[in-house]
Each structure stands twice: as structure tokens, then as C-alpha cells.
Design an enzyme around this catalytic site. Structure first.
Site, PDB file in Angstrom:
ATOM      1  N   GLY A  57      -6.521   2.063   4.908  1.00 23.79           N
ATOM      2  CA  GLY A  57      -6.046   1.481   3.658  1.00 23.79           C
ATOM      3  C   GLY A  57      -6.785   0.049   3.300  1.00 23.79           C
ATOM      4  N   ASP A 114      -3.477  -3.395   4.840  1.00 25.31           N
ATOM      5  CA  ASP A 114      -2.891  -3.366   3.609  1.00 25.31           C
ATOM      6  C   ASP A 114      -1.517  -3.430   3.088  1.00 25.31           C
ATOM      7  OD1 ASP A 114      -2.195  -0.709   4.449  1.00 25.31           O
ATOM      8  OD2 ASP A 114      -3.025   0.683   3.252  1.00 25.31           O
ATOM      9  N   ASP A 117       5.636  -2.065   5.934  1.00 23.51           N
ATOM     10  CA  ASP A 117       6.384  -1.112   5.728  1.00 23.51           C
ATOM     11  C   ASP A 117       7.619  -1.538   6.759  1.00 23.51           C
ATOM     12  OD1 ASP A 117       7.795   1.082   4.481  1.00 23.51           O
ATOM     13  OD2 ASP A 117       6.568   2.712   5.094  1.00 23.51           O
ATOM     14  N   LYS A 145       6.718  -4.228   1.568  1.00 26.37           N
ATOM     15  CA  LYS A 145       7.306  -3.877   0.606  1.00 26.37           C
ATOM     16  C   LYS A 145       9.517  -5.236   1.543  1.00 26.37           C
ATOM     17  CE  LYS A 145       5.940   0.476   0.406  1.00 26.37           C
ATOM     18  NZ  LYS A 145       6.237   1.860   0.593  1.00 26.37           N
ATOM     19  N   PHE A 166       6.662   3.792  -3.509  1.00 30.39           N
ATOM     20  CA  PHE A 166       5.019   4.854  -3.031  1.00 30.39           C
ATOM     21  C   PHE A 166       4.614   3.948  -3.988  1.00 30.39           C
ATOM     22  CE2 PHE A 166       2.114   7.074  -1.790  1.00 30.39           C
ATOM     23  CZ  PHE A 166       1.987   7.005  -0.185  1.00 30.39           C
ATOM     24  N   VAL A 167       3.513   2.873  -3.148  1.00 32.10           N
ATOM     25  CA  VAL A 167       2.529   2.217  -4.472  1.00 32.10           C
ATOM     26  C   VAL A 167       0.964   3.236  -3.783  1.00 32.10           C
ATOM     27  CG1 VAL A 167       3.518   0.325  -4.696  1.00 32.10           C
ATOM     28  CG2 VAL A 167       2.127   0.574  -3.057  1.00 32.10           C
ATOM     29  N   ASP A 173      -3.440   4.430  -0.150  1.00 31.99           N
ATOM     30  CA  ASP A 173      -3.662   6.001  -1.481  1.00 31.99           C
ATOM     31  C   ASP A 173      -2.533   7.388  -1.408  1.00 31.99           C
ATOM     32  OD1 ASP A 173      -3.182   6.884   1.690  1.00 31.99           O
ATOM     33  OD2 ASP A 173      -4.268   9.069   1.907  1.00 31.99           O
ATOM     34  N   ARG A 179      -7.141   5.635  -3.594  1.00 31.98           N
ATOM     35  CA  ARG A 179      -8.074   4.016  -3.042  1.00 31.98           C
ATOM     36  C   ARG A 179      -9.239   3.711  -4.100  1.00 31.98           C
ATOM     37  NH1 ARG A 179      -6.269   5.328   2.156  1.00 31.98           N
ATOM     38  NH2 ARG A 179      -6.643   7.091   3.370  1.00 31.98           N
TER      39      ARG A 179
HETATM   40  P1  IMP Z   1       3.845   0.935   8.451  1.00 27.44           P
HETATM   41  O1  IMP Z   1       3.037   1.157  10.106  1.00 27.44           O
HETATM   42  O2  IMP Z   1       4.972   1.652   7.997  1.00 27.44           O
HETATM   43  O3  IMP Z   1       4.394  -1.007   8.366  1.00 27.44           O
HETATM   44  O4  IMP Z   1       3.027   1.616   7.558  1.00 27.44           O
HETATM   45  C1  IMP Z   1       1.660   0.677   6.936  1.00 27.44           C
HETATM   46  C2  IMP Z   1       0.841   1.525   6.818  1.00 27.44           C
HETATM   47  O5  IMP Z   1       1.861   2.902   6.257  1.00 27.44           O
HETATM   48  C3  IMP Z   1       0.072   1.220   5.660  1.00 27.44           C
HETATM   49  O6  IMP Z   1      -1.109   0.614   6.467  1.00 27.44           O
HETATM   50  C4  IMP Z   1      -0.161   2.309   4.829  1.00 27.44           C
HETATM   51  O7  IMP Z   1      -1.325   3.002   5.912  1.00 27.44           O
HETATM   52  C5  IMP Z   1       0.911   2.810   4.960  1.00 27.44           C
HETATM   53  N1  IMP Z   1       2.338   2.821   3.848  1.00 27.44           N
HETATM   54  C6  IMP Z   1       2.813   2.125   3.507  1.00 27.44           C
HETATM   55  N2  IMP Z   1       3.533   1.933   2.852  1.00 27.44           N
HETATM   56  C7  IMP Z   1       2.956   2.883   1.563  1.00 27.44           C
HETATM   57  C8  IMP Z   1       2.633   3.015   0.357  1.00 27.44           C
HETATM   58  O8  IMP Z   1       3.486   3.050  -0.075  1.00 27.44           O
HETATM   59  N3  IMP Z   1       1.469   3.478   0.214  1.00 27.44           N
HETATM   60  C9  IMP Z   1       0.789   3.898   0.641  1.00 27.44           C
HETATM   61  N4  IMP Z   1       0.587   3.507   1.604  1.00 27.44           N
HETATM   62  C10 IMP Z   1       1.967   3.649   2.256  1.00 27.44           C
HETATM   63 MG    MG Z   2      -2.275   1.415   6.853  1.00 30.99          MG
END
Ligand code: IMP
Ligand code: MG
Length: 193
Positions: A57, A114, A117, A145, A166-167, A173, A179
Site C-alpha cells: 500500500g 498508506d 484504520d 480514518k 473504503f478508499v 487497492d 493502486r
Molecule cells: P490497519 O492495520 O487496520 O490500521 O490497516 C492498515 C491497512 O489496511 C492499510 O495499510 C491498508 O493496506 C488496509 N486498508 C485499511 N483501510 C483501507 C481502505 O479504505 N482501502 C484500502 N485499504 C485499506
Molecule cells: Mg497496508
């Protein structure tokens, strides 16, 4: 060329995209700002800075970020963490799926991701790097977010706070597609079938 109704350049569109959230111009400007701020903050760490982009990402973000920091002597070491799989858009927890950076003792580690979340990715990597003797560990995400799990996760540098949608684009991706878009946007419902 700019159209008269928005700041988006003509490239900032795709037939599967519903709405542009962050234009390519806004990303370019913000990445340079982040690199300047971080370059200053790490002046003391010249030669002992290890930038760790989280694949896949942050591929585009990392490439632009390090090019905006040409004066710093830094190492680039990639790592891979999987959170979402295929057409799944709900977080499943983070797992390391590649090798971890080596020889971190005495190095200042800057994680580049990237999007923030659930926070699972940053928590996992931070504890790994701290336990491997890094002199310091900080994180920089392009997007965060506006949800409690993200906002409550420690992260020193944030490019943009965005609504909880979701982006895709600029490295992010859906089912490994999109991407390569130079902007960040939401997908049309039909594209998420
Ligand atoms: P976290 O570990 O839940 O904070 O998520 C981080 C990873 O989830 C990011 O590096 C992305 O790869 C993926 N991710 C989270 N939200 C999105 C989204 O809205 N679109 C695409 N990938 C996402
Ligand atoms: Mg990621």
C-alpha cells in the site's frame, strides 16, 4: 489543465471511482510538507535513519516521500503486512507476511504506511521494531480514518484525516486493483461487486 468546477486535474478520474477524496495535487503538496518536517525532525539521525515502507500500500507514497528528502542519508527497508484480503473490505487483523528489516540496533525507524484504520499494522510493527533495539520508532501515514481505533493509535505524522469510507488509489487497492490511480477516491458500488 484544471476544470472550472474543482481543483482536480483531468487525470483525477476513473470510471470506477465515485468520488475523489484527495486529489493528486493535494497529495503531491502534502508529501513534500511531510518530508520537510520529518527531514528536520531527523536531522540528528543522519545516517542512522531507516525508513520502513509497509508493502504494498505505501509503495507510491514511499517513492514520492524519499525523493522529497534527498539530503538525508537514510536506508530503505521494505516490510509486508497483510490486513485485508481480496474483496474483503473489513479489517481481519494484521499478520506479517514478509521478512522484517534487519540490523535496527541504534537506528531510528520511521514506518511509512498508506492508511491508519484499525491500528493493527502500526501496533504490530512498532512492538517488533522496539524489541529489535531500534533507537526510536515513529510512524507516518498518508491517510487516517476518522474513527476511534485509528485516532487512538499512536502515529507521529499524518497526511490527511478522511471520513470512514473504503478508499482506493495512490497505493491503496480493492482486490489488488486501483493502486496505480494518482489520487485517492471511493469506488462506485458496481465496481465492488
Ligand atoms: P490497519 O492495520 O487496520 O490500521 O490497516 C492498515 C491497512 O489496511 C492499510 O495499510 C491498508 O493496506 C488496509 N486498508 C485499511 N483501510 C483501507 C481502505 O479504505 N482501502 C484500502 N485499504 C485499506
Ligand atoms: Mg497496508
Amino acid at each position: 489543465m484544471h476544470d472550472s468546477l474543482s481543483n482536480h486535474t483531468n487525470e483525477d478520474r476513473h470510471e470506477d471511482v465515485e468520488r475523489v477524496l484527495v486529489s493528486s495535487a493535494a497529495i503531491a503538496k502534502r508529501v513534500v510538507e511531510l518530508a520537510q518536517q520529518i527531514g528536520n525532525d531527523y536531522a540528528h539521525a543522519d545516517g542512522r535513519l531507516t525508513v520502513v515502507p509497509v508493502m504494498t500500500g505505501s509503495l507510491l507514497f514511499a517513492a514520492d516521500f524519499v525523493r522529497a528528502l534527498p539530503q538525508r542519508r537514510l536506508r530503505l527497508q521494505l516490510t509486508t503486512v497483510s490486513s485485508y484480503g481480496g474483496k474483503n473490505t473489513a479489517t481481519r487483523g494484521s499478520t506479517l507476511s514478509g521478512s522484517l528489516p534487519k540490523h535496527l540496533e541504534g537506528h531510528h525507524v520511521l514506518i511509512l504506511d498508506d492508511i491508519l484504520d484499525s491500528g493493527g499494522t502500526l501496533r504490530l510493527l512498532r512492538s517488533e521494531f522496539e524489541s529489535r533495539g531500534a533507537a526510536s520508532v515513529r510512524a507516518c501515514v498518508l491517510l487516517r480514518k476518522k474513527i476511534p481505533s485509528a485516532v487512538s493509535t499512536p502515529c507521529e505524522y499524518v497526511g490527511f484525516d478522511i471520513d470512514d469510507e473504503f478508499v482506493v488509489g495512490y497505493g491503496l487497492d480493492y482486490d489488488d486493483l486501483y493502486r496505480n490511480l494518482p489520487f485517492v477516491g471511493t469506488l462506485r458500488r458496481e465496481a465492488r461487486a
